[in-house]
Design an enzyme around this catalytic site. Structure first.
Site, PDB file in Angstrom:
ATOM      1  N   PHE A 130       6.453 -21.954 -13.217  1.00 34.53           N
ATOM      2  CA  PHE A 130       6.142 -23.387 -13.240  1.00 34.53           C
ATOM      3  C   PHE A 130       5.168 -23.696 -12.108  1.00 34.53           C
ATOM      4  O   PHE A 130       5.469 -23.442 -10.943  1.00 34.53           O
ATOM      5  CB  PHE A 130       7.389 -24.263 -13.096  1.00 34.53           C
ATOM      6  CG  PHE A 130       7.063 -25.719 -13.250  1.00 34.53           C
ATOM      7  CD1 PHE A 130       6.846 -26.277 -14.505  1.00 34.53           C
ATOM      8  CD2 PHE A 130       6.914 -26.541 -12.135  1.00 34.53           C
ATOM      9  CE1 PHE A 130       6.492 -27.613 -14.654  1.00 34.53           C
ATOM     10  CE2 PHE A 130       6.568 -27.883 -12.277  1.00 34.53           C
ATOM     11  CZ  PHE A 130       6.368 -28.419 -13.542  1.00 34.53           C
ATOM     12  N   ASP A 215       2.842 -19.392  -4.929  1.00 35.69           N
ATOM     13  CA  ASP A 215       3.184 -20.805  -5.120  1.00 35.69           C
ATOM     14  C   ASP A 215       4.561 -21.020  -4.507  1.00 35.69           C
ATOM     15  O   ASP A 215       5.580 -20.673  -5.092  1.00 35.69           O
ATOM     16  CB  ASP A 215       3.167 -21.163  -6.607  1.00 35.69           C
ATOM     17  CG  ASP A 215       3.478 -22.650  -6.844  1.00 35.69           C
ATOM     18  OD1 ASP A 215       3.793 -23.352  -5.855  1.00 35.69           O
ATOM     19  OD2 ASP A 215       3.413 -23.090  -8.009  1.00 35.69           O
ATOM     20  N   LYS A 244       7.062 -30.081  -2.230  1.00 34.87           N
ATOM     21  CA  LYS A 244       8.479 -30.500  -2.261  1.00 34.87           C
ATOM     22  C   LYS A 244       9.099 -30.805  -0.885  1.00 34.87           C
ATOM     23  O   LYS A 244       9.075 -31.949  -0.461  1.00 34.87           O
ATOM     24  CB  LYS A 244       9.290 -29.485  -3.063  1.00 34.87           C
ATOM     25  CG  LYS A 244       8.870 -29.491  -4.557  1.00 34.87           C
ATOM     26  CD  LYS A 244       9.931 -28.968  -5.484  1.00 34.87           C
ATOM     27  CE  LYS A 244       9.674 -29.370  -6.920  1.00 34.87           C
ATOM     28  NZ  LYS A 244       8.867 -28.447  -7.717  1.00 34.87           N
TER      29      LYS A 244
END
Ligand SMILES: *Cc1c(COP(=O)(O)O)cnc(C)c1O
Length: 397
Positions: A130, A215, A244
């Site tokens: 993702f 990532d 995040k």
């Protein structure tokens, strides 16, 4: 709800959250819930952490926004702190995880362009990944369900099975610019690859003149018990994303790179109106200050082992419902045998919030500073939720 003025893109749970304090959140009608959803790995230090609140309030009194036309001292300070504690030499600040990945993709392609390889633009990514919801990061994610109906997928991404080195080698061609991977797949279901696999990717990139992109939007900022998950593998990337947890709930992201990898990102090649905004930077500096305090991350690792052991014994007691515990730090998954949505709902009935991930996995994302007692409370509620599910199935069956 069916008359909501909002886009219907989220199937929202009917809980209206009003206020938070540490690991707890309170609904508008006064219900108190244990929050192990952590805003999906965003609330690194829980809700309303006094140091973050103070950082935001004092910055709010001084300066909200200028522009990247000018120097922003808080931005320099945070970049300095990130560079000082990672492989990186340079940082670009943006507003989200997907933007951080976009910047990583552009940086890798541009590196090849200025290195005499304008033909190299393709990026190898992994099934179950993702990387975000923008058009390019969707193509990198490669999930047909997310791509459907949005026109042709952006060109330049070649997906291979996770952990399959031979498939990676086969996918690398004369147009390959980079390999991009999450050190642990978060949305994909807390799927880990070995440190050896990440080191093998490093070696492949070194041999072929490719950029290695990690990532770390979900795994970074202490989530796995190291400041960044690549430290576990002992293999550093050339380019890395963060978002995040980076602002503890204040939205922003970052793309980090070595001097060499960032050499193509010259004036005018990239930009952002809001990226590196003083409010975001003030909170980001406070988050990093807390995480880098002596013993903080060590404590996360210790509490993580404790949490995983406690969860494993609960899982052993309900083999008909749940199967195994996986993950690192405060990024912990429990694979479910029954539909994960049922388990998430049963936890909510015990006033505890969790989130589902791919592969029918339930995610526990407590704040990094959760105490052992708070983790115990989560395990107790999870056990009670499973017991309730057992009882319900005994009744129905
Ligand atoms: C969440 C996530 C993203 C996207 O972040 P947004 O802030 O939602 O754009 C990208 N990569 C990974 C690994 C993520 O977990």
């Amino acid at each position: 709800m069916d008359r909501s003025p909002l886009f219907e893109t989220f199937a929202r749970i009917p809980l209206a959250l009003d206020r938070g304090e540490g690991v707890w959140v309170f609904t508008t009608d006064g219900r108190r819930l244990l929050d192990f959803s952590g805003g999906i790995a965003v609330n690194a230090l829980g809700h309303a952490h006094p140091r973050l609140v103070e950082a935001l309030k004092s910055q709010a009194d001084r300066l909200w926004h200028v522009s990247n036309l000018f120097q922003i001292p808080e931005q320099e300070a945070l970049a300095e702190a990130l560079v000082g504690s990672t492989f990186a030499d340079k940082v670009f600040f943006c507003n989200s995880g997907a933007e951080a990945v976009e910047c990583a993709i552009k940086t890798a392609r541009r590196y090849q362009f200025v290195s005499g390889h304008p033909e190299r633009y393709r990026i190898v990514t992994f099934a179950g990944a993702f990387h975000g919801r923008t058009l390019a990061t969707l193509a990198a994610t490669g999930n047909p369900k997310y791509l459907e109906g949005f026109g042709p997928a952006a060109d330049g991404f070649d997906q291979v099975p996770l952990g399959d080195l031979e498939a990676v080698k086969a996918a690398i061609g004369p147009e390959t610019a980079a390999i991009m991977i999450e050190p642990i797949q978060g949305e994909g279901g807390i799927r880990e690859v070995s440190g050896q696999f990440l080191r093998d990717l490093r070696a492949l990139c070194d041999e072929g003149g490719l950029m290695l992109i990690f990532d770390e939007v979900q795994t970074g900022i202490g989530r796995t018990g190291r400041l960044f998950a690549y430290e576990w593998a002992g293999a550093a990337p050339d380019i890395m994303t963060a978002a995040k947890g980076i602002g503890g709930g204040f939205p922003f992201g970052a793309c980090l790179a070595t001097n060499e990898a960032a050499k193509g990102m010259t004036p005018g090649t990239h930009g952002s109106t809001f990226g590196g905004n003083p409010l975001a930077m003030a909170v980001g500096n406070a988050v990093l200050d807390v995480l880098l305090e002596d013993g903080f991350l060590e404590d996360v690792r210790r509490k993580s082992l404790y949490l995983k052991q406690r969860l494993a014994s609960v899982v052993d007691g309900h083999p008909d419902l749940v199967a195994d515990v996986r993950g690192e730090g405060m990024l912990v998954g429990v694979r479910c045998v029954v539909p994960v949505g049922d388990v998430v709902a049963a936890c909510r009935d015990q006033d505890m919030l969790c989130v589902a991930a791919g592969e029918n996995v339930m995610r526990f994302l407590p704040p990094l500073n959760a105490s052992e007692e708070e983790l115990d409370e989560g395990v107790r509620r999870f056990d009670a939720a499973l017991a309730a599910l057992d009882q319900a199935s005994a009744r129905d069956g």
